[in-house]
Design an enzyme around this catalytic site. Sequence first.
Site, short mmCIF file in Angstrom:
data_model
loop_
_atom_site.label_atom_id
_atom_site.label_comp_id
_atom_site.label_asym_id
_atom_site.label_seq_id
_atom_site.Cartn_x
_atom_site.Cartn_y
_atom_site.Cartn_z
N ASP A 1 69.70 -45.23 -83.99
CA ASP A 1 69.32 -45.82 -85.28
C ASP A 1 69.22 -47.34 -85.12
O ASP A 1 70.22 -48.00 -84.85
CB ASP A 1 70.38 -45.45 -86.34
CG ASP A 1 69.99 -45.93 -87.73
OD1 ASP A 1 68.99 -46.68 -87.86
OD2 ASP A 1 70.69 -45.55 -88.69
N LYS B 1 56.34 -57.48 -90.05
CA LYS B 1 55.45 -57.25 -88.91
C LYS B 1 54.88 -58.58 -88.38
O LYS B 1 54.62 -58.72 -87.19
CB LYS B 1 54.31 -56.31 -89.33
CG LYS B 1 54.76 -54.86 -89.54
CD LYS B 1 55.26 -54.25 -88.25
CE LYS B 1 55.43 -52.76 -88.32
NZ LYS B 1 55.91 -52.18 -87.04
N TYR C 1 56.76 -55.29 -95.86
CA TYR C 1 56.40 -54.67 -94.58
C TYR C 1 55.59 -55.65 -93.73
O TYR C 1 55.90 -55.88 -92.56
CB TYR C 1 55.60 -53.40 -94.88
CG TYR C 1 54.93 -52.76 -93.68
CD1 TYR C 1 55.66 -52.04 -92.75
CD2 TYR C 1 53.54 -52.86 -93.49
CE1 TYR C 1 55.03 -51.43 -91.66
CE2 TYR C 1 52.91 -52.26 -92.42
CZ TYR C 1 53.66 -51.55 -91.50
OH TYR C 1 53.05 -50.96 -90.42
N ASN D 1 57.98 -49.49 -80.95
CA ASN D 1 56.99 -48.84 -81.81
C ASN D 1 57.56 -48.42 -83.17
O ASN D 1 56.79 -48.28 -84.12
CB ASN D 1 56.44 -47.61 -81.07
CG ASN D 1 55.73 -46.66 -82.00
OD1 ASN D 1 54.59 -46.90 -82.40
ND2 ASN D 1 56.42 -45.60 -82.42
#
Length: 229
Positions: free
Chosen positions: A55, A152, A148, A80
């Site tokens: 995790d 990124k 998000y 990934n």
Amino acid sequence: MKNIIITGASRGIGYDAALQLARQGHRVLALSRNEENLKALKKEAGETLDYLAFDLLNPDEEALLEKARPMGRVDVLVNNAGYLLKKPFEEINKKDWGRAFGVNFFGPSRLIQLLQPFLEKSGGAHILNISSMGGFQGSAKFPGLLGYSASKAAIANLTECLAEEWKEKNVACNCLCLGAVQTEMLAEAFPGLQAPVSSEKMGGFIAYFAAEGHHFFNGKVLPVSVSTP
Ligand SMILES: NC(=O)c1ccc[n+]([C@@H]2O[C@H](COP(=O)([O-])OP(=O)(O)OC[C@H]3O[C@@H](n4cnc5c(N)ncnc54)[C@H](OP(=O)(O)O)[C@@H]3O)[C@@H](O)[C@H]2O)c1
């Protein structure tokens, strides 16, 4: 034959990339939380793939190092795994920020630190960070994907900076900013959208780029997209 560690291997793009890397004969260590899916991956991939339930928000660092030590060196690390935070900006709370940056930025950053000695032993290692077009400067942006996209963008920037810091260590670092790929995450982000690229196809490209991309690129943040989104 390369020693490869890949996160987010329980489903979607990571599953397909891990499977294809193992079938190409690389020694793959596949990480993610869902152990049942990792067992299924192992069954499909066979001998050359091992896995660890891991995790990124609560990492068992010793368990990872126990798996890494017998590998000796790590030639490729593919960060990934991803967490989709889909909320308007004004509703994002501290826990949301923690999850998005935890999986998409702090987790991969810590993995790189932990695996540094193994990457340096490679003599030509490649760290491949998987980001999104949402995190690519100047790309089209979509409401609700701010948290998000920001996380990124952070891993994309880390890529450029780390490649510079580690250029004498023979460890290259690149980042692929993906456009729409048909996975469960895409269905959640853009319900009903038909992506032009399958998970299997993108998994194949990532498998190729992970193993070979550092011979052509270092410190690069590359858009990998044929559509918007
Ligand atoms: N699909 C797209 O259109 C698209 C577009 C742009 C970028 N991307 C990026 O491409 C990558 C793969 O995307 P995908 O569509 O294949 O996503 P996905 O199907 O949602 O898979 C995400 C993977 O991340 C793992 N993960 C999530 N939280 C984790 C945690 N706390 N610890 C460890 N692993 C965790 C999941 O495994 P467990 O649940 O088993 O832990 C799963 O294997 C992601 O980084 C994503 O942001 C995808």
